[in-house]
Scaffold this active site. Structure first.
Site, mmCIF file in Angstrom:
data_model
loop_
_atom_site.group_PDB
_atom_site.id
_atom_site.type_symbol
_atom_site.label_atom_id
_atom_site.label_comp_id
_atom_site.label_asym_id
_atom_site.label_seq_id
_atom_site.Cartn_x
_atom_site.Cartn_y
_atom_site.Cartn_z
ATOM 1 C CB CYS A 1 8.980 -3.001 -2.812
ATOM 2 S SG CYS A 1 7.400 -2.253 -2.340
ATOM 3 C CG LEU A 2 5.893 -2.928 -8.222
ATOM 4 C CD1 LEU A 2 4.307 -3.098 -8.572
ATOM 5 C CD2 LEU A 2 6.739 -2.936 -9.421
ATOM 6 C CG HIS B 1 3.028 -3.344 0.958
ATOM 7 N ND1 HIS B 1 3.815 -2.381 1.074
ATOM 8 C CD2 HIS B 1 3.734 -4.312 0.010
ATOM 9 C CE1 HIS B 1 4.791 -2.553 0.126
ATOM 10 N NE2 HIS B 1 4.682 -3.471 -0.525
ATOM 11 C CG HIS C 1 6.919 -7.948 -0.452
ATOM 12 N ND1 HIS C 1 8.088 -7.511 -0.472
ATOM 13 C CD2 HIS C 1 6.041 -6.845 -0.697
ATOM 14 C CE1 HIS C 1 8.168 -6.312 -0.886
ATOM 15 N NE2 HIS C 1 7.084 -5.840 -1.188
ATOM 16 C CD GLU C 2 2.729 -7.546 -2.582
ATOM 17 O OE1 GLU C 2 2.259 -6.333 -2.089
ATOM 18 O OE2 GLU C 2 3.761 -7.820 -3.220
ATOM 19 N N GLY D 1 3.332 -8.568 -7.346
ATOM 20 C CA GLY D 1 2.551 -8.556 -6.081
ATOM 21 C C GLY D 1 2.070 -6.932 -6.145
ATOM 22 C CD GLN E 1 2.970 -1.838 -3.168
ATOM 23 O OE1 GLN E 1 2.402 -3.061 -3.258
ATOM 24 N NE2 GLN E 1 4.103 -1.516 -3.482
HETATM 25 ZN ZN LIG Z 1 6.173 -4.170 -1.929
#
Ligand SMILES: [Zn+2]
Length: 172
Positions: free
Chosen positions: A94-95, A140, A136-137, A46, A51
């Site tokens: 998370c990236l 963000h 989660h996304e 995701g 991000q």
């Molecule tokens: Zn994330």
């Protein structure tokens, strides 16, 4: 399509609320494609626009197991319209918080309304990993990271580990 750079904590852009998209046009479609390419390359399941430093309410996901059969989801202005009372715990990563993982409790099922890449309104029900990933996304887009669900102590520990990791990457 192009790979974009993924921002890492504590970049302040990761803590900001994003603006709704007014029109799903070619610029947004290109953004969606770039985000998917960046997500697959990372690799991740995701990615949210903030991000990569784009402060718009746009997310992409693909939680399929089979890499041969990708199931990309592109969501513009996603909105969680209901959530189950029952919760489950997943170990999240998370990236933007590389190599760090922690258990987070969230509703098992959610309903999501969003615009697809053609600007058409869609509604889906999600459970399991997809539900967790969507929540989660969407978080963000409101400047919320999975570490915000942890104790301050744990959150600071993770931040320090990431900063150390980034430093060693830069000097390597
Ligand atoms: Zn994330």
């Amino acid at each position: 399509m192009a790979l974009r750079e993924i921002l890492i904590i504590p970049d302040p852009r990761l803590k900001k609320e994003c603006d709704p998209v007014e029109e799903v046009n070619d610029e947004i479609r290109e953004l969606l494609n770039d985000m998917l390419e960046t997500m697959y390359a990372a690799p991740g399941i995701g990615l949210a626009a903030p991000q990569i430093g784009v402060m718009k309410r746009v997310i992409v996901l693909d939680v399929s197991d089979d890499k041969e059969k990708p199931e990309p989801l592109k969501m513009v202005n996603p909105e969680i319209i209901w959530e189950s009372e029952d919760t489950s715990v997943y170990q999240e990563g998370c990236l933007s918080i590389p190599e760090q993982y922690a258990d987070v409790e969230r509703p098992i099922e959610v309903g999501v309304r969003y615009l697809d890449e053609n600007g058409k309104e869609q509604e889906i029900e999600a459970d399991g990993l997809l539900s967790t990933c969507i929540q989660h996304e969407v978080d963000h887009l409101d400047g919320i990271l999975f570490t915000d669900y942890l104790s301050a102590l744990k959150r600071n520990m993770i931040l320090k580990k990431v900063q150390k990791l980034q430093k060693s990457k830069k000097s390597a």
